[in-house]
Scaffold this active site. Structure first.
Site, mmCIF file in Angstrom:
data_model
loop_
_atom_site.group_PDB
_atom_site.id
_atom_site.type_symbol
_atom_site.label_atom_id
_atom_site.label_comp_id
_atom_site.label_asym_id
_atom_site.label_seq_id
_atom_site.Cartn_x
_atom_site.Cartn_y
_atom_site.Cartn_z
ATOM 1 N N SER A 109 0.756 -1.193 0.181
ATOM 2 C CA SER A 109 0.181 -0.079 -0.007
ATOM 3 C C SER A 109 0.874 1.236 -0.061
ATOM 4 O O SER A 109 2.098 1.258 0.556
ATOM 5 C CB SER A 109 -0.763 -0.130 1.103
ATOM 6 O OG SER A 109 -1.496 1.343 1.471
ATOM 7 N N TYR B 5 -2.418 -1.285 10.523
ATOM 8 C CA TYR B 5 -2.696 -1.920 9.293
ATOM 9 C C TYR B 5 -1.525 -1.362 8.535
ATOM 10 O O TYR B 5 -1.179 -2.345 7.898
ATOM 11 C CB TYR B 5 -4.051 -1.294 8.638
ATOM 12 C CG TYR B 5 -4.139 -1.548 7.214
ATOM 13 C CD1 TYR B 5 -4.400 -2.607 6.509
ATOM 14 C CD2 TYR B 5 -3.851 -0.481 6.298
ATOM 15 C CE1 TYR B 5 -4.430 -2.846 5.286
ATOM 16 C CE2 TYR B 5 -3.882 -0.387 4.925
ATOM 17 C CZ TYR B 5 -3.981 -1.812 4.429
ATOM 18 O OH TYR B 5 -3.878 -1.905 3.027
ATOM 19 N N LYS C 266 2.030 -3.685 6.358
ATOM 20 C CA LYS C 266 2.177 -3.736 5.139
ATOM 21 C C LYS C 266 3.981 -3.307 4.963
ATOM 22 O O LYS C 266 4.501 -3.968 4.025
ATOM 23 C CB LYS C 266 1.367 -2.880 4.046
ATOM 24 C CG LYS C 266 0.038 -3.182 4.068
ATOM 25 C CD LYS C 266 -0.263 -4.327 3.251
ATOM 26 C CE LYS C 266 -1.757 -4.488 3.326
ATOM 27 N NZ LYS C 266 -1.631 -6.015 2.828
HETATM 28 N N1 UFG Z 1 -13.305 10.663 2.919
HETATM 29 C C1 UFG Z 1 -14.129 11.496 3.431
HETATM 30 N N2 UFG Z 1 -15.423 10.816 3.941
HETATM 31 C C2 UFG Z 1 -15.739 9.508 3.922
HETATM 32 C C3 UFG Z 1 -14.671 8.816 3.575
HETATM 33 C C4 UFG Z 1 -13.518 9.242 3.359
HETATM 34 O O1 UFG Z 1 -14.351 12.553 3.401
HETATM 35 O O2 UFG Z 1 -16.663 9.160 4.508
HETATM 36 C C5 UFG Z 1 -12.168 11.136 2.465
HETATM 37 C C6 UFG Z 1 -10.898 10.851 3.372
HETATM 38 O O3 UFG Z 1 -10.879 11.807 4.287
HETATM 39 C C7 UFG Z 1 -9.726 10.785 2.242
HETATM 40 C C8 UFG Z 1 -10.322 10.558 1.125
HETATM 41 O O4 UFG Z 1 -12.080 10.583 1.494
HETATM 42 O O5 UFG Z 1 -9.494 12.288 2.167
HETATM 43 C C9 UFG Z 1 -10.284 9.023 0.858
HETATM 44 O O6 UFG Z 1 -10.273 8.141 1.953
HETATM 45 P P1 UFG Z 1 -10.299 6.557 1.927
HETATM 46 O O7 UFG Z 1 -10.652 6.120 3.239
HETATM 47 O O8 UFG Z 1 -11.221 6.225 0.713
HETATM 48 O O9 UFG Z 1 -8.908 6.344 1.441
HETATM 49 P P2 UFG Z 1 -7.334 6.559 2.287
HETATM 50 O O10 UFG Z 1 -6.749 7.091 1.171
HETATM 51 O O11 UFG Z 1 -7.785 7.071 3.721
HETATM 52 O O12 UFG Z 1 -6.843 5.068 2.452
HETATM 53 C C10 UFG Z 1 -6.463 4.240 1.608
HETATM 54 C C11 UFG Z 1 -6.716 2.850 1.605
HETATM 55 C C12 UFG Z 1 -6.100 2.397 2.935
HETATM 56 C C13 UFG Z 1 -4.469 2.680 3.046
HETATM 57 C C14 UFG Z 1 -4.375 4.285 2.831
HETATM 58 C C15 UFG Z 1 -3.010 4.606 2.473
HETATM 59 O O13 UFG Z 1 -8.196 2.445 1.878
HETATM 60 O O14 UFG Z 1 -6.173 0.594 3.033
HETATM 61 O O15 UFG Z 1 -5.138 4.666 1.575
HETATM 62 O O16 UFG Z 1 -2.851 6.013 2.407
HETATM 63 F F1 UFG Z 1 -3.890 2.440 4.140
#
Ligand code: UFG
Length: 336
Positions: A122, A147, A151
């Site tokens: 990741s 998590y 990785k």
């Molecule tokens: N977001 C919102 N509202 C929500 C969900 C997400 O505003 O209800 C925003 C988050 O703040 C972020 C973006 O949407 O800015 C993406 O969020 P995600 O949770 O979809 O993805 P992330 O980048 O936070 O997480 C992903 C993977 C993880 C990994 C991570 C590494 O899901 O497995 O990238 O950076 F660890």
């Protein structure tokens, strides 16, 4: 025959489709902890074949050893089986080390070292990167969640294992943000419980399955104040696994252990993803702006030159195409 652990999960199932399309035979193992047998049915419908499947938890070494001994024809392993909820990992870190690190150790102990190995890593291993776009040789930082740390540790184990065994060759693919679903409508992202990730949250809230979306912060130092990520269509990500497997099989690796970013190279903000959803669905999304989410990185997007040049792979789908496929999947499966 290629062993696919977690092959009924979101990325694993899409990879199975692409492998079979390339004429490969697969053996799926999955403990069904975050998937179900409908995914297997979906795979059989898409591929028109019956698919080898064994329900098994890779944390359980004896049945895993038995299975591997019973399949001397294995020619590769793609290891997806892992727990992946960032929030849960902070509440229950031991589950994550047991599943993700323990499972990897069991696999490495049971497979012959001359079998190519692909690991689901990741972009979280880069932590809050100092420079953008993120290249593979950026400093690896302490990830922000247990998590993420599993990785990082997984990658280190593979690198050390490859140093200790001259014939062990492995590739870690560092995924950015996979979204979307297979065009058939038979497989897609189906997280158990309320989704943590943005795109399934958007589509499930748009059909009224869950409360409206909260955008986590709009006061970040980005163009529109919301966080930026590199969203990649899951089918493009699946195709990258096939390319990585071919590289190992054809002995094209430059070093025994290699890492590749898999993203599109483009960053999109949360508000841009919402706008994309509204464009492709023709619906306006009900959402509100809330506080920042603890641990969120401001901006992350990949430099994918290494994958473009060395994996003979490139992403085919745009953000709108990926979001459209996620929306179609939601509409087809709203009753699930
Ligand atoms: N977001 C919102 N509202 C929500 C969900 C997400 O505003 O209800 C925003 C988050 O703040 C972020 C973006 O949407 O800015 C993406 O969020 P995600 O949770 O979809 O993805 P992330 O980048 O936070 O997480 C992903 C993977 C993880 C990994 C991570 C590494 O899901 O497995 O990238 O950076 F660890």
């Amino acid at each position: 025959m290629i062993l696919i652990t977690g092959g009924l999960g979101y990325i694993g199932s899409h990879t199975v489709v692409e492998l079979i399309a390339q004429g490969k035979e697969v053996l799926i193992v999955d403990d069904l902890s975050n998937s179900n047998l409908q995914v297997l049915e979906g795979l059989e419908k898409i591929t028109g074949q019956s698919i080898n499947f064994v329900q098994l938890d890779v944390k359980e070494a004896p049945p895993l050893n038995e299975l591997i001994q019973a399949h001397p024809q294995l020619e590769g392993v793609i290891h997806f089986a892992a727990a992946k909820a960032v929030g849960e990992s902070a509440l229950n870190p031991l589950k994550y080390y047991q599943n993700n690190v323990g499972g990897l150790l069991n696999l490495l102990q049971s497979i012959p070292t001359n079998i190519p190995f692909i690991f689901s890593s990741s972009c979280t291993v880069y932590g809050d990167a100092d420079a953008l776009p993120i290249v593979e040789n950026s400093p690896i930082k302490r990830p922000k969640s247990p998590y993420g740390n599993t990785k990082k540790i997984g990658e280190e184990i593979l690198e050390e294992h490859s140093r200790a065994h001259a014939n062990f060759k492995a590739i870690s693919l560092r995924y950015f943000n996979p979204i979307g679903a297979h065009a058939s409508g038979y497989i897609g992202e189906n997280p158990k419980g309320q989704p943590e990730n943005l795109v399934p949250y958007i589509t499930q809230s748009a059909v009224g399955k869950i409360p409206p979306l909260t955008v986590f912060g709009d006061d970040y130092p980005t163009a529109d104040g919301t966080c930026v990520r590199d969203y990649i269509h899951v089918v493009d990500l699946a195709r990258a696994h096939v390319a990585a497997f071919n590289r190992l099989e054809e002995n094209k690796s430059k070093t025994a252990y290699e890492v590749f970013n898999v993203g599109t190279g483009q960053g999109h903000s949360v508000l841009e993803v919402i706008a994309s959803f509204e464009r492709v669905s023709g619906k306006s999304l009900n959402y509100s702006i809330g506080p920042r989410r603890e641990g969120d990185i401001v901006t992350a997007y990949a430099n994918v030159d290494k994958a473009l040049q060395q994996l003979n792979w490139s992403p085919k789908y745009s953000l709108d195409e990926a979001v459209h496929s996620a929306w179609q999947w939601e509409l087809n499966n709203s009753s699930r």
